[in-house]
Design an enzyme around this catalytic site. Structure first.
Site, PDB file in Angstrom:
ATOM      1  N   GLY A  41     -13.770   2.695 -15.528  1.00 24.77           N
ATOM      2  CA  GLY A  41     -12.557   2.127 -14.942  1.00 24.77           C
ATOM      3  C   GLY A  41     -12.185   0.834 -15.630  1.00 24.77           C
ATOM      4  O   GLY A  41     -13.042  -0.002 -15.918  1.00 24.77           O
ATOM      5  N   LEU A  44      -8.359  -3.980 -12.705  1.00 26.04           N
ATOM      6  CA  LEU A  44      -8.740  -5.390 -12.657  1.00 26.04           C
ATOM      7  C   LEU A  44     -10.242  -5.559 -12.618  1.00 26.04           C
ATOM      8  O   LEU A  44     -10.809  -6.384 -13.331  1.00 26.04           O
ATOM      9  CB  LEU A  44      -8.119  -6.039 -11.422  1.00 26.04           C
ATOM     10  CG  LEU A  44      -6.633  -6.326 -11.557  1.00 26.04           C
ATOM     11  CD1 LEU A  44      -6.067  -6.800 -10.240  1.00 26.04           C
ATOM     12  CD2 LEU A  44      -6.410  -7.378 -12.639  1.00 26.04           C
ATOM     13  N   ARG A 338      -0.942  -5.904   8.360  1.00 25.66           N
ATOM     14  CA  ARG A 338      -0.377  -4.593   8.063  1.00 25.66           C
ATOM     15  C   ARG A 338      -0.684  -3.539   9.118  1.00 25.66           C
ATOM     16  O   ARG A 338       0.171  -2.727   9.455  1.00 25.66           O
ATOM     17  CB  ARG A 338      -0.912  -4.109   6.713  1.00 25.66           C
ATOM     18  CG  ARG A 338      -0.388  -4.965   5.614  1.00 25.66           C
ATOM     19  CD  ARG A 338      -1.018  -4.649   4.305  1.00 25.66           C
ATOM     20  NE  ARG A 338      -0.421  -5.518   3.303  1.00 25.66           N
ATOM     21  CZ  ARG A 338      -0.771  -5.514   2.025  1.00 25.66           C
ATOM     22  NH1 ARG A 338      -1.706  -4.690   1.590  1.00 25.66           N
ATOM     23  NH2 ARG A 338      -0.186  -6.332   1.188  1.00 25.66           N
ATOM     24  N   HIS A 430      -1.942   3.304   1.604  1.00 29.19           N
ATOM     25  CA  HIS A 430      -1.837   2.335   0.532  1.00 29.19           C
ATOM     26  C   HIS A 430      -3.169   1.974  -0.128  1.00 29.19           C
ATOM     27  O   HIS A 430      -3.269   1.866  -1.339  1.00 29.19           O
ATOM     28  CB  HIS A 430      -1.190   1.082   1.111  1.00 29.19           C
ATOM     29  CG  HIS A 430      -1.006  -0.019   0.124  1.00 29.19           C
ATOM     30  ND1 HIS A 430      -0.303   0.146  -1.047  1.00 29.19           N
ATOM     31  CD2 HIS A 430      -1.425  -1.305   0.112  1.00 29.19           C
ATOM     32  CE1 HIS A 430      -0.297  -0.984  -1.718  1.00 29.19           C
ATOM     33  NE2 HIS A 430      -0.979  -1.880  -1.049  1.00 29.19           N
ATOM     34  N   GLU A 454     -11.895  -1.821  -5.733  1.00 26.78           N
ATOM     35  CA  GLU A 454     -11.565  -0.957  -4.606  1.00 26.78           C
ATOM     36  C   GLU A 454     -12.597   0.163  -4.436  1.00 26.78           C
ATOM     37  O   GLU A 454     -12.704   0.755  -3.357  1.00 26.78           O
ATOM     38  CB  GLU A 454     -10.146  -0.372  -4.790  1.00 26.78           C
ATOM     39  CG  GLU A 454      -9.584   0.212  -3.502  1.00 26.78           C
ATOM     40  CD  GLU A 454      -8.111   0.633  -3.601  1.00 26.78           C
ATOM     41  OE1 GLU A 454      -7.377   0.111  -4.471  1.00 26.78           O
ATOM     42  OE2 GLU A 454      -7.696   1.499  -2.807  1.00 26.78           O
ATOM     43  N   LEU A 470      -6.516  -7.788  -5.168  1.00 21.73           N
ATOM     44  CA  LEU A 470      -6.511  -8.315  -6.539  1.00 21.73           C
ATOM     45  C   LEU A 470      -7.603  -9.376  -6.657  1.00 21.73           C
ATOM     46  O   LEU A 470      -8.349  -9.435  -7.625  1.00 21.73           O
ATOM     47  CB  LEU A 470      -5.150  -8.918  -6.867  1.00 21.73           C
ATOM     48  CG  LEU A 470      -3.953  -7.960  -6.773  1.00 21.73           C
ATOM     49  CD1 LEU A 470      -2.666  -8.685  -7.123  1.00 21.73           C
ATOM     50  CD2 LEU A 470      -4.139  -6.775  -7.714  1.00 21.73           C
TER      51      LEU A 470
HETATM   52  C1  FAD Z   1       2.097  -0.490  -5.192  1.00 24.22           C
HETATM   53  C2  FAD Z   1       0.883  -1.336  -4.942  1.00 24.22           C
HETATM   54  C3  FAD Z   1       1.011  -2.693  -4.719  1.00 24.22           C
HETATM   55  C4  FAD Z   1      -0.102  -3.486  -4.496  1.00 24.22           C
HETATM   56  N1  FAD Z   1       0.076  -4.816  -4.321  1.00 24.22           N
HETATM   57  C5  FAD Z   1      -1.001  -5.613  -4.152  1.00 24.22           C
HETATM   58  C6  FAD Z   1      -0.841  -7.017  -4.042  1.00 24.22           C
HETATM   59  O1  FAD Z   1       0.268  -7.551  -4.106  1.00 24.22           O
HETATM   60  N2  FAD Z   1      -1.943  -7.776  -3.879  1.00 24.22           N
HETATM   61  C7  FAD Z   1      -3.198  -7.242  -3.825  1.00 24.22           C
HETATM   62  O2  FAD Z   1      -4.155  -7.979  -3.694  1.00 24.22           O
HETATM   63  N3  FAD Z   1      -3.369  -5.904  -3.951  1.00 24.22           N
HETATM   64  C8  FAD Z   1      -2.317  -5.081  -4.112  1.00 24.22           C
HETATM   65  N4  FAD Z   1      -2.499  -3.724  -4.248  1.00 24.22           N
HETATM   66  C9  FAD Z   1      -3.871  -3.175  -4.256  1.00 24.22           C
HETATM   67  C10 FAD Z   1      -4.533  -3.382  -5.622  1.00 24.22           C
HETATM   68  O3  FAD Z   1      -3.575  -3.197  -6.626  1.00 24.22           O
HETATM   69  C11 FAD Z   1      -5.681  -2.422  -5.888  1.00 24.22           C
HETATM   70  O4  FAD Z   1      -6.527  -2.362  -4.814  1.00 24.22           O
HETATM   71  C12 FAD Z   1      -6.498  -2.883  -7.091  1.00 24.22           C
HETATM   72  O5  FAD Z   1      -5.660  -3.114  -8.185  1.00 24.22           O
HETATM   73  C13 FAD Z   1      -7.581  -1.908  -7.463  1.00 24.22           C
HETATM   74  O6  FAD Z   1      -8.178  -2.317  -8.672  1.00 24.22           O
HETATM   75  P1  FAD Z   1      -9.450  -1.608  -9.245  1.00 24.22           P
HETATM   76  O7  FAD Z   1      -9.778  -2.315 -10.521  1.00 24.22           O
HETATM   77  O8  FAD Z   1     -10.504  -1.541  -8.228  1.00 24.22           O
HETATM   78  O9  FAD Z   1      -9.033  -0.114  -9.548  1.00 24.22           O
HETATM   79  P2  FAD Z   1      -7.776   0.563 -10.367  1.00 24.22           P
HETATM   80  O10 FAD Z   1      -6.815  -0.450 -10.858  1.00 24.22           O
HETATM   81  O11 FAD Z   1      -7.317   1.640  -9.500  1.00 24.22           O
HETATM   82  O12 FAD Z   1      -8.481   1.130 -11.631  1.00 24.22           O
HETATM   83  C14 FAD Z   1      -9.178   2.333 -11.643  1.00 24.22           C
HETATM   84  C15 FAD Z   1      -9.628   2.593 -13.047  1.00 24.22           C
HETATM   85  O13 FAD Z   1     -10.613   3.603 -13.034  1.00 24.22           O
HETATM   86  C16 FAD Z   1     -10.322   4.589 -13.991  1.00 24.22           C
HETATM   87  N5  FAD Z   1     -10.936   5.825 -13.507  1.00 24.22           N
HETATM   88  C17 FAD Z   1     -10.883   6.343 -12.262  1.00 24.22           C
HETATM   89  N6  FAD Z   1     -11.636   7.452 -12.189  1.00 24.22           N
HETATM   90  C18 FAD Z   1     -12.186   7.622 -13.408  1.00 24.22           C
HETATM   91  C19 FAD Z   1     -13.070   8.585 -13.965  1.00 24.22           C
HETATM   92  N7  FAD Z   1     -13.557   9.597 -13.248  1.00 24.22           N
HETATM   93  N8  FAD Z   1     -13.408   8.455 -15.268  1.00 24.22           N
HETATM   94  C20 FAD Z   1     -12.916   7.428 -16.015  1.00 24.22           C
HETATM   95  N9  FAD Z   1     -12.109   6.491 -15.536  1.00 24.22           N
HETATM   96  C21 FAD Z   1     -11.755   6.593 -14.249  1.00 24.22           C
HETATM   97  C22 FAD Z   1      -8.835   4.578 -14.123  1.00 24.22           C
HETATM   98  O14 FAD Z   1      -8.451   5.102 -15.374  1.00 24.22           O
HETATM   99  C23 FAD Z   1      -8.561   3.083 -13.990  1.00 24.22           C
HETATM  100  O15 FAD Z   1      -8.764   2.463 -15.226  1.00 24.22           O
HETATM  101  C24 FAD Z   1      -1.387  -2.907  -4.470  1.00 24.22           C
HETATM  102  C25 FAD Z   1      -1.521  -1.552  -4.686  1.00 24.22           C
HETATM  103  C26 FAD Z   1      -0.399  -0.760  -4.902  1.00 24.22           C
HETATM  104  C27 FAD Z   1      -0.563   0.694  -5.086  1.00 24.22           C
END
Ligand code: FAD
Ligand code: SF4
Ligand code: FES
Lengths: 667, 248
Positions: A41, A44, A338, A430, A454, A470
């Site tokens: 992944g 962020l 929310r 969400h 997440e 974030l």
């Molecule tokens: C529209 C929207 C608005 C939002 N606004 C906010 C906000 O204003 N403030 C806030 O704090 N949060 C907000 N959030 C929530 C926040 O964006 C997410 O919770 C957060 O970005 C998740 O980050 P992450 O790095 O955990 O995962 P993600 O950004 O979901 O990254 C997942 C990564 O894993 C990879 N991946 C997944 N499965 C596999 C696999 N099997 N093999 C290889 N790669 C894989 C994907 O390619 C990706 O690179 C929002 C979410 C959405 C949808």
């Protein structure tokens, strides 16, 4: 594993993290060169972790299914990121951020993790600014802030409505720097299909090259799962189309416990569902609730006339509007958290006051803001006797500067002009607070396998306040994991390179190939989407915004039937040795069909209402969530056992030493 | 409404591709362009055919994944819009729509409408960053105030989604708009100034090595850019490059 050891350090809350960092094992720089880490992944959490681990000197491999790390789902976050900087001097502090987060999460998260999150939040902003993240600024050149639901201070940093994009591009640039230095090797368009466990430790993954279809083995001393959330189990959600549970679920199948799967955040301000064809739902940033007022008609006849197209919202006089959030929650008004706002909207729509064709929408109205801002603007410009019309025009300009891109997006999708008529909104799935269970070091129940962002369950409890995902992703990746993983890796310096020529890798590769073959060879009656949509409906209707025991039991049965049908009758076109999106989707939906059942089981097991989990049987006479701290103040961590309904429950009792468990009130 | 789609089908990078006709009925104005493609694919699957592959993810106009030439225009007829945010109400019953992948030497076709845009990543990797350690020991974020206008300008340059429409729109397949947007973001911020010289040289060198063409100032890139990235960025990049040459 019988007892869950959270490994929370001893000592006072404010000193736990500092003491822990002082006491954990370090790896000598020369030894880091001999240690490999896999990060699955590049959102962020993953990008920031991989960049930092690379910089520390480890050899890192990153995996993502997107064509570039920059396109991870994190890019879509709109509103902002919290930090306890107290730049506004409105009384913010680490303790307050911690307290709001614990309370917002309905006292179902771990105190020590949540405090650490608040503690490192300030560093995140410093780090990002140093990396060139262009946050919004005031005229004096200093950083600007706004406020979000569930809090009374202004602690949210933002970059217009594109905060996630800018933060992710910042982390991606840090990642690029390490790629350029040769410390990180990126595997884009690669999907992790299995975790390889050797002698009880995570030792690598099986991945599929999504372009050539090749199945690859990758070994490492530790594996970090940062694969995001599983909201797409509902089919319709605000998540990116590719978001899925595969990496976390396959890790769960190999022994990692899955915690609180039923905790789902439903976001109150999304564009309502318009028809059958819809593939996803679009969020309107929560920051709009700073200025927008939410209402439905007071009279049922008015609501009916609106639904029939005979009356328009703008024509309903002020005294016939029910600003139900302001009415029910005078202290927080439109800025309640929310879960509270979502449930209140559902309650009004269920009672027959919904304002679109399907009856599943409420108004988000900016009329008052146009007037309020317009008046100030007119006065500042010296128009002392401006007419109401002029003021509204000026007010619209102010709103345009603040939220213009969101208004445009709304118009594009709904074909309504939100400057002229109130927006229609409705709650949508969400974010998922549940995920892989991790201890204080972010390690899962499989040694050497960590989870961040997440994908883990740790910091938000039963509900997440805005702008804190974030924060958590970057806190985990930049500032927590790089320390805590060292504690584990310090014992790995004599291990030597991990060979992928072992029976465990062979077995995992064989399992993966068989699974793919099985999918390719099913009878071929229905498309993958057909199953995904069916699952989504079961989830939304029976495990959605409110739940009850009868429906949850039914959901479990229906999902297990659907799963059997899927494996017998799904149709996957094309072949397995090229780019094949149907095959990719099929693998993901297969996992959702297992997760969905565990989700329902978890919801059924939790006989209380808390945060995003609302059980109809447990509510106050006013319809507020009724928690049961005596019996349910624990994390539900499920151990895999072939069939999801046979998963075994382990409880991590939550200990609160620094906050008193109170009824969550926003009145 | 009823549409006649002509879609580029290509099995792999080394196989010849061709346009194939697909009549499609039951398209609704509220659908996004990609949802229309979803329906087509569902139909193809039900007939036992192989669906059309296209990149997409956020469907909110922000990830930059979705990319297709629609009637000869990147992302279709609506200005400042990605394909996922283009809605079918912009088309008429009976329309013929031609759908093709981005065409540029530096973006080889992977399959059908999917192209390989990793050259963009490599341009960024060459130096599109500020060399600061991710240690958490950076100075307080408010220690260096930044003029609001400058900060806003840096932000607008930073909003490029890396979609590649600029390259697809350009008759020379130049990547100047993309590269200059990144360079501008950092050049405008005090944090990025120190490395400005090396950055612009490294990124421009990489851009040339990837096989992108030169800029002949036609401006088609800006017209088709879904995020409204401005041509001023190219001017700024050229200035930065000149400065670097003089210094360097
Ligand atoms: C529209 C929207 C608005 C939002 N606004 C906010 C906000 O204003 N403030 C806030 O704090 N949060 C907000 N959030 C929530 C926040 O964006 C997410 O919770 C957060 O970005 C998740 O980050 P992450 O790095 O955990 O995962 P993600 O950004 O979901 O990254 C997942 C990564 O894993 C990879 N991946 C997944 N499965 C596999 C696999 N099997 N093999 C290889 N790669 C894989 C994907 O390619 C990706 O690179 C929002 C979410 C959405 C949808
Ligand atoms: S400059 Fe515009 S067209 Fe080019 S990649 Fe960036 S957003 Fe896309
Ligand atoms: S799918 Fe993300 S920009 Fe279109």
């Amino acid at each position: 594993m019988a007892v869950l050891d959270s490994k929370v350090p001893e000592g006072p809350l404010e000193e736990k993290w500092v003491n822990h960092k002082n006491n954990i094992n370090l790896v000598n720089p020369a030894n880091k060169r001999n240690i490999d880490v896999i990060v699955v992944g590049t959102g962020l959490a993953g990008s920031s972790a991989a960049a930092t681990l690379g910089e520390l000197g480890y050899n890192v491999k990153t995996f993502c299914y997107n064509d570039s790390p920059r396109r991870a789902h994190s890019i879509a976050a709109q509103g902002g990121i919290n930090a306890a900087k107290n730049y506004q001097g409105d009384g913010d502090s680490n303790y307050r951020l911690f307290y709001d987060t614990i309370k917002g999460g309905d006292y179902r998260s771990r105190e020590a993790n949540t405090y650490r999150l608040a503690e490192v939040s300030s560093n995140i902003i410093d780090q990002c600014v140093a990396q060139g993240v262009p946050f919004a600024r005031e005229y004096g050149g200093l950083l600007d802030n706004r406020s979000f639901g569930g809090v009374l201070v202004s602690r949210t940093f933002y970059a217009a409505g594109q905060t996630g994009q800018q933060l992710l591009l910042g982390a991606y640039s840090a990642l690029n720097r390490q790629i350029n230095r040769g410390k990180v090797q990126p595997f884009n368009r690669h999907e992790m299909l299995d975790l390889v466990v050797v002698d009880g430790k995570a030792r690598g993954i099986i991945a599929r090259n999504l372009v050539t279809g090749e199945i690859e083995r990758h070994g490492a001393h530790a594996v970090v799962i940062a694969s995001g959330g599983y909201g797409n189990v509902f089919f319709l959600s605000t998540n990116a189309m590719g978001s899925n549970v595969m990496a976390a679920w396959r890790t769960h199948r190999r022994g990692a416990f899955f915690a609180n799967p039923c905790y789902t955040q439903i976001h109150p301000t999304c564009i309502p569902v318009s028809g059958e064809h819809q593939s996803k739902l679009t969020l309107m940033s929560e920051s709009l609730r700073n200025d927008g007022r939410i209402w439905v008609p007071k009279k049922k006849e008015d609501a009916e006339a609106i639904r029939a197209g005979k009356l328009k919202g703008v024509n309903i006089p002020e005294e016939d509007r029910d600003y139900y959030l302001e009415r029910r929650y005078p202290a927080f008004g439109n800025l309640v958290p929310r879960d509270v706002a979502s449930r209140a909207a559902k309650e009004r729509c269920d009672a027959g006051y919904g304002v679109n064709k399907t009856g599943q929408a409420v108004y988000l109205d900016f009329e008052a803001a146009f007037k309020r801002y317009g008046k100030v603007e007119a006065l500042t410009r010296g128009h002392k006797n401006a007419s109401e019309e002029e003021m509204i025009k000026l007010g619209k300009e102010v709103i345009k500067k603040k939220y213009g891109n969101l208004f445009d997006m709304y118009q594009n999708i709904s074909d309504d002009n939100p400057y002229e008529v109130p927006m229609k909104i409705f709650p949508a799935v969400h974010y998922t607070m549940g995920g892989l269970w991790v201890d204080y070091n972010l390690q899962t129940t499989i040694p050497g396998c960590f989870a961040a962002g997440e994908a883990n369950f740790s910091d938000h409890g039963a509900n997440r306040l805005g702008a804190s995902a974030l924060m958590q992703g970057l806190a985990d990746g930049y500032f927590v994991l790089p320390y805590t993983i060292g504690d584990y890796l310090a014992n790995e310096i004599r291990t030597g390179e991990i060979s992928t020529d072992t029976p465990e890798f062979e077995q995992a590769e064989k399992d993966t190939k068989e699974r793919i073959e099985k999918l390719m060879n099913a009878s071929g009656k229905h498309s993958v989407d057909y199953y995904h949509k069916k699952l989504g409906l079961i989830m939304w209707n029976k495990c959605g915004m409110s739940r009850n025991a009868t429906d949850l039991q039914k959901a479990m049965d229906e999902i297990s039937e659907l799963r059997a049908d899927f494996w017998a009758n799904v149709r996957v076109t094309g072949s397995a040795d090229t780019k094949n999106q149907e095959l990719e989707k099929a693998g993901r939906v297969a996992d959702f069909l297992e997760l969905g059942e565990l989700f329902a089981k978890d919801a059924l097991d939790r006989n209380e209402s808390c945060g995003g989990h609302f059980r109809e049987e447990y509510q106050t006479p006013e319809g507020e969530a009724l928690r049961d701290d005596e019996n349910y103040d624990y994390v539900a961590a499920w151990e895999y056992n072939e069939n999801p309904r046979d998963a075994k429950l382990h409880k991590e009792e939550l200990v609160f030493e620094n906050v008193e468990l109170k009824t969550r009130s926003y009145k | 409404m009823k549409l006649n789609l002509k879609i580029w089908r290509q099995e792999g990078p080394n196989v010849k591709g061709k346009l194939v006709d697909y009549p499609l009925d039951g398209v609704d104005g509220d659908m996004s362009f990609l949802e229309m493609m979803d329906i087509l694919n569902e139909e193809l699957i039900n007939k036992g055919d192989v669906p059309v592959e296209f990149d997409h993810d956020c469907r909110e106009g922000i990830c930059g994944s979705c990319n297709m030439m629609i009637n000869g225009e990147p992302h279709g007829p609506q200005k400042l819009t990605t394909t996922c945010q283009l809605h079918m109400r912009k088309f008429n019953d009976g329309d013929t729509i031609t759908i093709e992948p981005w065409r540029a030497k530096a973006f080889p076709v992977v399959k059908d409408l999917i192209v390989d845009r990793s050259a963009f990543d490599r341009i960024q990797q060459a130096g599109g960053y500020i060399s600061v350690n991710t240690s958490g020991n950076t100075q307080d974020a408010n220690a260096t105030p930044i003029e609001k206008e400058k900060a806003d300008e840096a932000f607008w340059s930073a909003t490029c989604i890396g979609c590649g429409a600029c390259v697809a729109a350009c008759k020379n397949a130049s990547a100047m708009l993309f590269t200059s947007a990144k360079i501008s973001q950092y050049a405008l911020l005090p944090q990025g100034e120190l490395e400005a010289t090396q950055r612009v040289e490294a990124m421009v060198r990489q851009m040339d090595e990837e096989g992108f063409g030169n800029c002949s100032n036609t401006g088609a890139c800006m017209v088709e850019c879904p995020k409204g990235i401005k041509l001023e960025n190219i001017a700024r990049m050229n200035r930065e490059y000149l400065k670097a040459e003089v210094v360097g």
